[in-house]
Design an enzyme around this catalytic site. Structure first.
Site, PDB file in Angstrom:
ATOM      1  N   HIS A  63      -3.560  -3.418 -11.475  1.00 34.24           N
ATOM      2  CA  HIS A  63      -2.282  -3.583 -10.790  1.00 34.24           C
ATOM      3  C   HIS A  63      -2.458  -4.638  -9.706  1.00 34.24           C
ATOM      4  O   HIS A  63      -3.563  -5.150  -9.498  1.00 34.24           O
ATOM      5  CB  HIS A  63      -1.787  -2.258 -10.205  1.00 34.24           C
ATOM      6  CG  HIS A  63      -2.635  -1.712  -9.103  1.00 34.24           C
ATOM      7  ND1 HIS A  63      -3.938  -1.291  -9.298  1.00 34.24           N
ATOM      8  CD2 HIS A  63      -2.369  -1.510  -7.777  1.00 34.24           C
ATOM      9  CE1 HIS A  63      -4.430  -0.851  -8.155  1.00 34.24           C
ATOM     10  NE2 HIS A  63      -3.502  -0.983  -7.214  1.00 34.24           N
ATOM     11  N   ASP A  67      -6.189  -5.055  -2.772  1.00 36.42           N
ATOM     12  CA  ASP A  67      -7.588  -4.634  -2.860  1.00 36.42           C
ATOM     13  C   ASP A  67      -8.111  -4.665  -4.290  1.00 36.42           C
ATOM     14  O   ASP A  67      -9.289  -4.381  -4.521  1.00 36.42           O
ATOM     15  CB  ASP A  67      -7.787  -3.248  -2.243  1.00 36.42           C
ATOM     16  CG  ASP A  67      -6.919  -2.172  -2.864  1.00 36.42           C
ATOM     17  OD1 ASP A  67      -5.769  -2.470  -3.231  1.00 36.42           O
ATOM     18  OD2 ASP A  67      -7.384  -1.015  -2.984  1.00 36.42           O
ATOM     19  N   HIS A 142       1.729   4.812 -10.300  1.00 35.79           N
ATOM     20  CA  HIS A 142       1.346   4.394  -8.955  1.00 35.79           C
ATOM     21  C   HIS A 142       2.600   3.867  -8.259  1.00 35.79           C
ATOM     22  O   HIS A 142       3.702   3.929  -8.807  1.00 35.79           O
ATOM     23  CB  HIS A 142       0.242   3.337  -9.055  1.00 35.79           C
ATOM     24  CG  HIS A 142      -0.454   3.045  -7.775  1.00 35.79           C
ATOM     25  ND1 HIS A 142      -0.833   4.017  -6.885  1.00 35.79           N
ATOM     26  CD2 HIS A 142      -0.840   1.856  -7.217  1.00 35.79           C
ATOM     27  CE1 HIS A 142      -1.429   3.463  -5.848  1.00 35.79           C
ATOM     28  NE2 HIS A 142      -1.436   2.154  -6.019  1.00 35.79           N
ATOM     29  N   ASP A 213      -5.924   3.004  -9.775  1.00 37.31           N
ATOM     30  CA  ASP A 213      -4.936   3.637  -8.892  1.00 37.31           C
ATOM     31  C   ASP A 213      -3.826   4.346  -9.666  1.00 37.31           C
ATOM     32  O   ASP A 213      -3.049   3.706 -10.387  1.00 37.31           O
ATOM     33  CB  ASP A 213      -4.327   2.588  -7.963  1.00 37.31           C
ATOM     34  CG  ASP A 213      -5.322   2.090  -6.934  1.00 37.31           C
ATOM     35  OD1 ASP A 213      -6.532   2.268  -7.161  1.00 37.31           O
ATOM     36  OD2 ASP A 213      -4.902   1.520  -5.916  1.00 37.31           O
TER      37      ASP A 213
END
EC number: 3.1.26.11
Length: 322
Positions: A63, A67, A142, A213
């Protein structure tokens, strides 16, 4: 096949953990390396390893949170500086927007790559398939579009039973190759041999699943079914307060990851994408709190290298495929 964890933290770099990037080392299998996410300073982490950027042939982006992608432009540029050429293309698989992100960074910085860059926008299902590997993607849940990945190694052909052939006085030569290919062969003495009778059982290919995530969802079990290794985000540990934070931020807890590994009947669970709070006793508790759910659990540390060995016992009909 090996996993090398270049970054195991979440959100931002910390003193002990860089942000997310995982290398799947396939040097023996295809003389290549695949990266899963490229967080900030990934190329700095690579300098501490034996990885060569020119060996990276594929990058899978889960995604577009920073980070997980802020290290992409720098890595791509350095790969060019280190001599990658037109015969060493690189393919980036990611959600809609990754192409725009990369091309904008390269354009604004006037960076020109010496090798072809190919983008594949992710869709649910098989996103890559060749004679050695298949990669399946599925949507996660997410705060923005996010994907998980299942890497399937194709089964290895069985070994030719040379001792059996010699015991039956079958001459070596081209016949051996034909039998190993499963063909029927007629001998000068009139015997007809079926290659399947002289080849051992196929060796099941390995499966590695990457769940980054996400909050819990049904697609995780689908991707992780019978995986040799399940790499799963564990931003938060066990406990009701942690569970509330995980739900609020659309992440997973260590208990979520362990339950997913158990339901999917994975062989090993590796926790990554940890909050910076997990150091010292809290880090030890992160594992001890979940081993009653899934005993074969470890926490990844930056620069850990984990072997993914072939199974000794194999079966042609093993139902590990999705």
């Amino acid at each position: 096949m090996q996993l090398e964890f270049l970054g195991t933290g979440s959100g931002q770099p910390s003193k002990f953990r860089n942000v997310t990037s995982i290398a799947l080392r396939l040097l023996d299998e295809r003389n290549a390396v695949w990266l899963f996410d490229v967080g900030e300073a990934t190329q700095h982490q690579i300098l501490k390893t034996t990885l060569r950027p020119r060996k990276v042939e594929k990058i899978f982006i889960s995604h577009l949170h920073g980070d997980h992608i802020f290290g992409l432009p720098g890595f791509l540029s350095s790969r060019s500086f280190q001599g990658a050429d037109k015969n060493e293309p690189l393919t980036i698989y990611g959600p809609k927007g990754v192409k725009e992100f990369v091309q904008t960074a390269l354009r604004v910085s006037e960076t020109r790559l010496s090798y072809p860059l190919v983008f594949v926008e992710l869709t649910a299902g098989v996103v890559f398939d060749d004679k050695t590997f298949r990669v399946i993607a599925a949507k996660m849940k997410h705060r923005i579009e996010s994907w998980g990945f299942r890497v399937e190694e194709k089964d290895h052909p069985g070994e030719l039973l040379v001792n059996k052939l010699r015991a039956e006085n079958i001459p070596s030569g081209p016949i051996f190759g034909q039998l190993k290919a499963g063909k029927r062969v007629s001998l000068p003495d009139g015997r007809i041999l079926d290659g399947h009778d002289y080849v051992g059982p196929a060796q099941r290919g390995r499966v590695v699943t990457f769940i980054l995530d996400t909050r819990p969802n049904d697609n995780i079990e689908l991707l992780a079914r019978h995986a040799d290794v399940l790499v799963h985000e564990s931003t938060y540990g066990a406990g009701e307060d942690e569970a509330k934070m995980a739900r609020a931020h659309a992440h997973s807890t260590s208990i979520n990851a362990a339950n997913n590994a158990r339901r999917a009947q994975a062989n090993q669970l590796i926790l990554t994408h940890l909050s910076a709070r997990y150091i010292g006793p809290l880090l030890k508790n992160l594992v001890s709190d979940v081993r009653h759910v899934f005993p074969n659990t470890i926490v990844a540390r930056d620069l850990d290298v984990i072997d993914v060995p072939l199974k000794k016992e194999v079966s042609v009909s093993d139902p590990h495929k999705v």
